[in-house]
Design a protein around this motif. Structure first.
Motif, PDB file in Angstrom:
ATOM      1  N   THR A  98       0.823  -1.204   0.000  1.00 61.73           N
ATOM      2  CA  THR A  98       0.000   0.000   0.000  1.00 61.73           C
ATOM      3  C   THR A  98       0.860   1.257   0.000  1.00 61.73           C
ATOM      4  N   LYS A  99       1.889   1.278   0.831  1.00 61.88           N
ATOM      5  CA  LYS A  99       2.769   2.443   0.901  1.00 61.88           C
ATOM      6  C   LYS A  99       3.554   2.627  -0.390  1.00 61.88           C
ATOM      7  N   THR A 100       4.041   1.534  -0.954  1.00 66.26           N
ATOM      8  CA  THR A 100       4.880   1.618  -2.150  1.00 66.26           C
ATOM      9  C   THR A 100       4.080   1.955  -3.398  1.00 66.26           C
ATOM     10  N   TYR A 101       2.929   1.324  -3.559  1.00 64.48           N
ATOM     11  CA  TYR A 101       2.219   1.394  -4.833  1.00 64.48           C
ATOM     12  C   TYR A 101       0.898   2.173  -4.817  1.00 64.48           C
ATOM     13  N   LEU A 102       0.370   2.479  -3.654  1.00 64.55           N
ATOM     14  CA  LEU A 102      -0.959   3.106  -3.623  1.00 64.55           C
ATOM     15  C   LEU A 102      -0.995   4.422  -2.853  1.00 64.55           C
ATOM     16  N   SER A 103       0.148   4.960  -2.521  1.00 61.50           N
ATOM     17  CA  SER A 103       0.171   6.204  -1.752  1.00 61.50           C
ATOM     18  C   SER A 103       0.666   7.402  -2.559  1.00 61.50           C
ATOM     19  N   LYS A 104       1.159   7.153  -3.773  1.00 68.82           N
ATOM     20  CA  LYS A 104       1.688   8.241  -4.592  1.00 68.82           C
ATOM     21  C   LYS A 104       1.098   8.181  -5.997  1.00 68.82           C
ATOM     22  N   GLN A 105       0.947   9.339  -6.604  1.00 64.56           N
ATOM     23  CA  GLN A 105       0.444   9.396  -7.971  1.00 64.56           C
ATOM     24  C   GLN A 105       1.442   8.748  -8.929  1.00 64.56           C
ATOM     25  N   GLY A 106       0.912   8.040  -9.899  1.00 58.95           N
ATOM     26  CA  GLY A 106       1.765   7.401 -10.892  1.00 58.95           C
ATOM     27  C   GLY A 106       2.146   5.976 -10.549  1.00 58.95           C
ATOM     28  N   SER A 107       1.659   5.469  -9.425  1.00 62.88           N
ATOM     29  CA  SER A 107       1.927   4.079  -9.053  1.00 62.88           C
ATOM     30  C   SER A 107       0.604   3.384  -8.755  1.00 62.88           C
ATOM     31  N   TYR A 108       0.590   2.071  -8.933  1.00 66.21           N
ATOM     32  CA  TYR A 108      -0.655   1.321  -8.705  1.00 66.21           C
ATOM     33  C   TYR A 108      -0.337  -0.159  -8.580  1.00 66.21           C
ATOM     34  N   PHE A 109      -1.293  -0.894  -8.001  1.00 67.51           N
ATOM     35  CA  PHE A 109      -1.147  -2.342  -7.843  1.00 67.51           C
ATOM     36  C   PHE A 109      -2.514  -2.980  -8.065  1.00 67.51           C
ATOM     37  N   TRP A 110      -2.576  -3.857  -9.066  1.00 63.84           N
ATOM     38  CA  TRP A 110      -3.819  -4.561  -9.393  1.00 63.84           C
ATOM     39  C   TRP A 110      -3.710  -6.038  -9.023  1.00 63.84           C
ATOM     40  N   VAL A 111      -4.827  -6.630  -8.697  1.00 64.59           N
ATOM     41  CA  VAL A 111      -4.899  -8.082  -8.540  1.00 64.59           C
ATOM     42  C   VAL A 111      -6.032  -8.609  -9.406  1.00 64.59           C
ATOM     43  N   ALA A 112      -5.869  -9.830  -9.881  1.00 67.98           N
ATOM     44  CA  ALA A 112      -6.938 -10.534 -10.584  1.00 67.98           C
ATOM     45  C   ALA A 112      -7.541 -11.529  -9.609  1.00 67.98           C
ATOM     46  N   GLU A 113      -8.841 -11.486  -9.470  1.00 67.24           N
ATOM     47  CA  GLU A 113      -9.532 -12.325  -8.495  1.00 67.24           C
ATOM     48  C   GLU A 113     -10.459 -13.301  -9.193  1.00 67.24           C
ATOM     49  N   CYS A 114     -10.431 -14.534  -8.768  1.00 60.48           N
ATOM     50  CA  CYS A 114     -11.308 -15.573  -9.304  1.00 60.48           C
ATOM     51  C   CYS A 114     -11.824 -16.404  -8.139  1.00 60.48           C
ATOM     52  N   GLU A 115     -13.132 -16.484  -8.026  1.00 56.76           N
ATOM     53  CA  GLU A 115     -13.763 -17.236  -6.934  1.00 56.76           C
ATOM     54  C   GLU A 115     -13.192 -16.831  -5.575  1.00 56.76           C
ATOM     55  N   GLU A 116     -13.088 -15.519  -5.382  1.00 60.39           N
ATOM     56  CA  GLU A 116     -12.641 -14.915  -4.125  1.00 60.39           C
ATOM     57  C   GLU A 116     -11.195 -15.256  -3.762  1.00 60.39           C
ATOM     58  N   GLN A 117     -10.406 -15.615  -4.754  1.00 61.86           N
ATOM     59  CA  GLN A 117      -8.975 -15.871  -4.547  1.00 61.86           C
ATOM     60  C   GLN A 117      -8.151 -15.007  -5.491  1.00 61.86           C
ATOM     61  N   VAL A 118      -7.040 -14.505  -5.003  1.00 61.08           N
ATOM     62  CA  VAL A 118      -6.123 -13.728  -5.836  1.00 61.08           C
ATOM     63  C   VAL A 118      -5.309 -14.689  -6.689  1.00 61.08           C
ATOM     64  N   VAL A 119      -5.454 -14.574  -8.000  1.00 60.93           N
ATOM     65  CA  VAL A 119      -4.783 -15.508  -8.912  1.00 60.93           C
ATOM     66  C   VAL A 119      -3.884 -14.788  -9.925  1.00 60.93           C
ATOM     67  N   GLY A 120      -3.803 -13.491  -9.821  1.00 60.95           N
ATOM     68  CA  GLY A 120      -2.947 -12.734 -10.728  1.00 60.95           C
ATOM     69  C   GLY A 120      -2.648 -11.373 -10.142  1.00 60.95           C
ATOM     70  N   MET A 121      -1.577 -10.752 -10.615  1.00 61.97           N
ATOM     71  CA  MET A 121      -1.225  -9.430 -10.102  1.00 61.97           C
ATOM     72  C   MET A 121      -0.274  -8.724 -11.059  1.00 61.97           C
ATOM     73  N   VAL A 122      -0.238  -7.407 -10.934  1.00 59.68           N
ATOM     74  CA  VAL A 122       0.733  -6.586 -11.654  1.00 59.68           C
ATOM     75  C   VAL A 122       0.799  -5.239 -10.953  1.00 59.68           C
ATOM     76  N   ALA A 123       1.951  -4.583 -11.053  1.00 60.05           N
ATOM     77  CA  ALA A 123       2.142  -3.292 -10.402  1.00 60.05           C
ATOM     78  C   ALA A 123       2.910  -2.362 -11.326  1.00 60.05           C
ATOM     79  N   CYS A 124       2.935  -1.079 -10.959  1.00 59.01           N
ATOM     80  CA  CYS A 124       3.732  -0.132 -11.728  1.00 59.01           C
ATOM     81  C   CYS A 124       4.155   1.027 -10.832  1.00 59.01           C
ATOM     82  N   LEU A 125       5.294   1.592 -11.182  1.00 56.64           N
ATOM     83  CA  LEU A 125       5.866   2.744 -10.484  1.00 56.64           C
ATOM     84  C   LEU A 125       6.504   3.671 -11.523  1.00 56.64           C
ATOM     85  N   PRO A 126       6.572   4.959 -11.243  1.00 59.65           N
ATOM     86  CA  PRO A 126       7.357   5.828 -12.125  1.00 59.65           C
ATOM     87  C   PRO A 126       8.805   5.338 -12.163  1.00 59.65           C
ATOM     88  N   ALA A 127       9.363   5.244 -13.350  1.00 61.00           N
ATOM     89  CA  ALA A 127      10.734   4.759 -13.491  1.00 61.00           C
ATOM     90  C   ALA A 127      11.722   5.744 -12.863  1.00 61.00           C
TER      91      ALA A 127
END
Length: 234
Positions: A98-127
């Motif tokens: 949360t601190k690394t990816y969801l507290s600053k503009q230009g960064s984010y963290f997504w998860v893919a959920e299937c049947e209430e389980q996290v089965v995928g993910m990806v993140a991004c940050l300003p280079a």
């Protein structure tokens, strides 16, 4: 085929995300081991070492034991860079998502959920090399659970990052993967990412001769896209 949806990371996802990330990285160990076995210096060592020992000692058993010991060392070497990378990540950006990816503009963290389980993910940050003239976003930690691959989930996750970058006015997206992650390389190239250069991410990867490949994706902009010259994360 079970359906999935992609959403923003929540703190309650932490345990599942860390497990997905750790398992995904260790899945690369067998490919790294096979890569090691194909290296010329490894072949010389595996064939020449036990043979020399047999000629000196006259014992096939000793030569066999030496071969097995060498294979065990190679297996350890194949495992080392991945466990090292997981440990480093868990002590840096992945320690507080949360601190690394969801507290600053230009960064984010997504998860893919299937049947209430996290089965995928990806993140991004300003280079790190991002500037006002050349805004770069770095894609990180793309992973999909083994049993959910082949459904287009990884491609959908990457496209989330592409759209995020467009919406925020980035001109380039960069990422790194290793030469033994063949499916990832194929995925990125199919989406239009272009190879820039290769380097060794750490001593562990250098020892195993596993190069890290830097890719770049240029988003439409008035400026000409130029390739970065420095390395980054996996």
């Amino acid at each position: 085929m079970a359906t999935y949806h992609i959403r923003k990371y929540r703190e309650s996802d932490h345990k599942e995300v860390i497990e997905l990330f750790s398992v995904g990285m260790t899945e690369n160990i067998p490919a790294t081991f096979r890569h090691l076995l194909r290296l010329p210096q490894t072949l010389v060592l595996l064939c020449g070492g036990p043979l020399t020992l047999f000629l000196v000692s006259g014992s096939w058993l000793l030569a066999l034991m030496a071969s097995l010991a060498l294979l065990a060392v190679l297996r350890f070497l194949a495992k080392y860079p991945w466990t090292e990378y997981v440990a480093m990540s868990l002590n840096t950006d992945m320690s507080d998502i949360t601190k690394t990816y969801l507290s600053k503009q230009g960064s984010y963290f997504w998860v893919a959920e299937c049947e209430e389980q996290v089965v995928g993910m990806v993140a991004c940050l300003p280079a790190e090399d991002s500037t006002l003239e050349r805004k770069q976003l770095e894609l990180l930690h793309l992973s999909v659970a083994l049993e959910h691959r082949g459904q287009g989930m990884a491609k959908a996750l990457v496209r989330m990052v592409l759209q995020f970058a467009r919406d925020l006015g980035y001109s380039e997206i960069i990422l790194s993967t290793t030469a033994v992650q063949y499916s990832a390389i194929g995925l990125y190239q199919s989406l239009g990412f272009q190879k820039v250069h290769e380097y060794f991410f750490s001593t562990g990867f250098r020892i195993t001769s596993v190069a890290t490949i830097r890719f770049i994706y240029c988003l439409p902009s008035p400026q000409v896209c130029q390739a970065p010259q420095q390395g980054g994360g996996l």
